[in-house]
Design a protein around this motif. Structure first.
Motif, PDB file in Angstrom:
ATOM      1  N   MET A   1      -2.126  -2.312  -1.634  1.00 21.13           N
ATOM      2  CA  MET A   1      -3.553  -2.344  -1.299  1.00 21.13           C
ATOM      3  C   MET A   1      -3.785  -2.218   0.203  1.00 21.13           C
ATOM      4  O   MET A   1      -4.750  -1.585   0.643  1.00 21.13           O
ATOM      5  CB  MET A   1      -4.187  -3.627  -1.848  1.00 21.13           C
ATOM      6  N   LEU A   2      -2.885  -2.828   0.985  1.00 16.64           N
ATOM      7  CA  LEU A   2      -3.010  -2.708   2.445  1.00 16.64           C
ATOM      8  C   LEU A   2      -2.930  -1.239   2.864  1.00 16.64           C
ATOM      9  O   LEU A   2      -3.726  -0.755   3.668  1.00 16.64           O
ATOM     10  CB  LEU A   2      -1.894  -3.496   3.146  1.00 16.64           C
ATOM     11  N   ILE A   3      -1.943  -0.532   2.287  1.00 15.98           N
ATOM     12  CA  ILE A   3      -1.742   0.876   2.660  1.00 15.98           C
ATOM     13  C   ILE A   3      -2.924   1.732   2.206  1.00 15.98           C
ATOM     14  O   ILE A   3      -3.458   2.535   2.973  1.00 15.98           O
ATOM     15  CB  ILE A   3      -0.410   1.404   2.063  1.00 15.98           C
ATOM     16  N   GLU A   4      -3.338   1.524   0.963  1.00 19.68           N
ATOM     17  CA  GLU A   4      -4.458   2.324   0.441  1.00 19.68           C
ATOM     18  C   GLU A   4      -5.737   2.071   1.223  1.00 19.68           C
ATOM     19  O   GLU A   4      -6.489   2.994   1.545  1.00 19.68           O
ATOM     20  CB  GLU A   4      -4.682   1.998  -1.038  1.00 19.68           C
ATOM     21  N   THR A   5      -5.976   0.785   1.539  1.00 21.51           N
ATOM     22  CA  THR A   5      -7.203   0.458   2.274  1.00 21.51           C
ATOM     23  C   THR A   5      -7.138   1.025   3.697  1.00 21.51           C
ATOM     24  O   THR A   5      -8.135   1.535   4.212  1.00 21.51           O
ATOM     25  CB  THR A   5      -7.412  -1.078   2.299  1.00 21.51           C
ATOM     26  N   ALA A   6      -5.949   0.943   4.302  1.00 17.62           N
ATOM     27  CA  ALA A   6      -5.789   1.495   5.665  1.00 17.62           C
ATOM     28  C   ALA A   6      -6.111   2.987   5.663  1.00 17.62           C
ATOM     29  O   ALA A   6      -6.816   3.479   6.548  1.00 17.62           O
ATOM     30  CB  ALA A   6      -4.366   1.265   6.152  1.00 17.62           C
TER      31      ALA A   6
END
Lengths: 243, 107
Positions: free
Chosen positions: A170-175
């Motif tokens: 989720m961190l990567i996708e949101t970034a």
């Protein structure tokens, strides 16, 4: 000669070597610009290697140039190239002893900025559910117009469920979304660096985060892209070895 | 100035070392490592390496013979007198620049 404006056009192979007497000349390579001043050589690499310049090389102000020969300037040229070599050593990664310091975080308190953004926007996302699956559902349900809220919920999620790898995803996708939709490199970089801090044992997520960091730094013309590029190669090698 | 022979695998100098000599390849093959990048030079087009000595600075490359190799080993002033303004001098500078540009991702 004194001039202002274009010295060499993009695609041109420099046939003469000029040294700057005074003024400022801007060269751009790989989207990174370098401003040259007194004593520097214009299009030195392109002249010596006889390759075309990538983008126009321009005098930013009234500039005086003098034509010189490589023979007479041998040691000065070598000295300029040596200085560039220092960039290589500064951005090299010791393969045997890679540590978090190699990531060279500008600061480690990423949350402070994210908290400030949230406070400014006074967006209330409410509490994150205690159940992991409900929390994921809530985060995934948020549309692009509530991206900052999503950022903060993802941040809360990785704090509340530190061992859940979906947090890294989720961190990567949101970034990526923040970068594409809002164009905010700082938030994107902060989220991606959290992946490296919080999920160091998940090399595939770290690789994805590092590759994205490499692209962001490259796009902003920051030499740090080379460091992330090298770390990405190391992680790729590690992943190949693990498989 | 003297000609020396180095065997396959032998290290000629290491990045970070402060050296006294510049080497011109006469025969054989040398691997030059800059950061994480490796380059190879042969005697087909004679070039020198270890140019950092001309600036009284530490070597920035690690050089190792890949096969049995003959090198002309010269001191700073000898290189400046004998080679700097010749094709060997130019090729050496150009190759130093090329390795730098590659390692920087410019070419």
């Amino acid at each position: 000669m004194r001039l202002e404006g274009t010295i060499f056009k993009a695609g041109e192979v420099p046939k003469r070597l000029f040294k700057i007497v005074f003024g400022t000349v801007r060269e751009t390579r790989r989207k990174t610009y370098h401003d040259l001043t007194n004593g520097d050589f214009v299009a030195l690499f392109e002249y010596l290697l006889q390759i075309p310049v990538e983008e126009d090389i321009v005098a930013l102000e009234e500039t005086e140039l003098v034509e010189v020969s490589w023979e007479d300037e041998y040691l000065n040229i070598l000295g300029k190239v040596y200085d560039l070599r220092e960039i290589i050593s500064q951005t090299s990664v010791d393969v045997e002893r890679i540590v978090l310091d190699d990531f060279q975080f500008e600061e480690t308190n990423f949350d402070e900025y994210l908290d400030q953004v949230e406070a400014l926007l006074t967006l209330s996302a409410g509490e994150l559910p205690d159940d992991k699956d409900d929390a994921v559902k809530l985060i995934e349900s948020l549309e692009e117009d509530r991206l900052i809220t999503k950022v903060n919920l993802v941040k809360k999620f990785v704090e509340k469920f530190p061992n859940e790898e979906i947090g890294a995803k989720m961190l990567i996708e949101t970034a990526a979304k923040v970068y594409i939709v809002l164009g905010d490199k700082y938030i994107s970089k902060a989220l991606l660096k959290k992946v490296l801090f919080l999920f160091p044992d998940s090399p595939s997520y770290c690789l994805e985060a590092v590759k994205t960091l490499e692209s962001i730094y490259k796009e902003e013309g920051n030499i740090m892209w080379r460091k992330y590029g090298k770390i990405a190669k190391l992680l790729e090698a590690k992943l190949r070895g693990d498989n | 100035m003297e000609t020396i022979e180095v065997s396959a695998g032998e290290e000629i100098f290491k990045a970070g070392e402060v050296g006294k000599y510049i080497y011109v390849i006469k025969s054989g093959k040398v691997k030059i490592s800059v950061g994480l990048y490796d380059f190879f030079i042969t005697a087909q087009e004679p070039v020198a390496f270890g140019l950092e000595v001309l600036l009284d600075k530490p070597y920035t490359e690690t050089c190792r013979a890949v096969e049995e190799t003959k090198l002309i080993k010269c001191e700073k002033q000898e290189f400046l007198d004998m080679y700097a303004k010749t094709e060997v001098g130019k090729n050496s500078l150009v190759e130093f620049v090329r390795r730098t540009a590659r390692a920087l991702g410019w070419i």
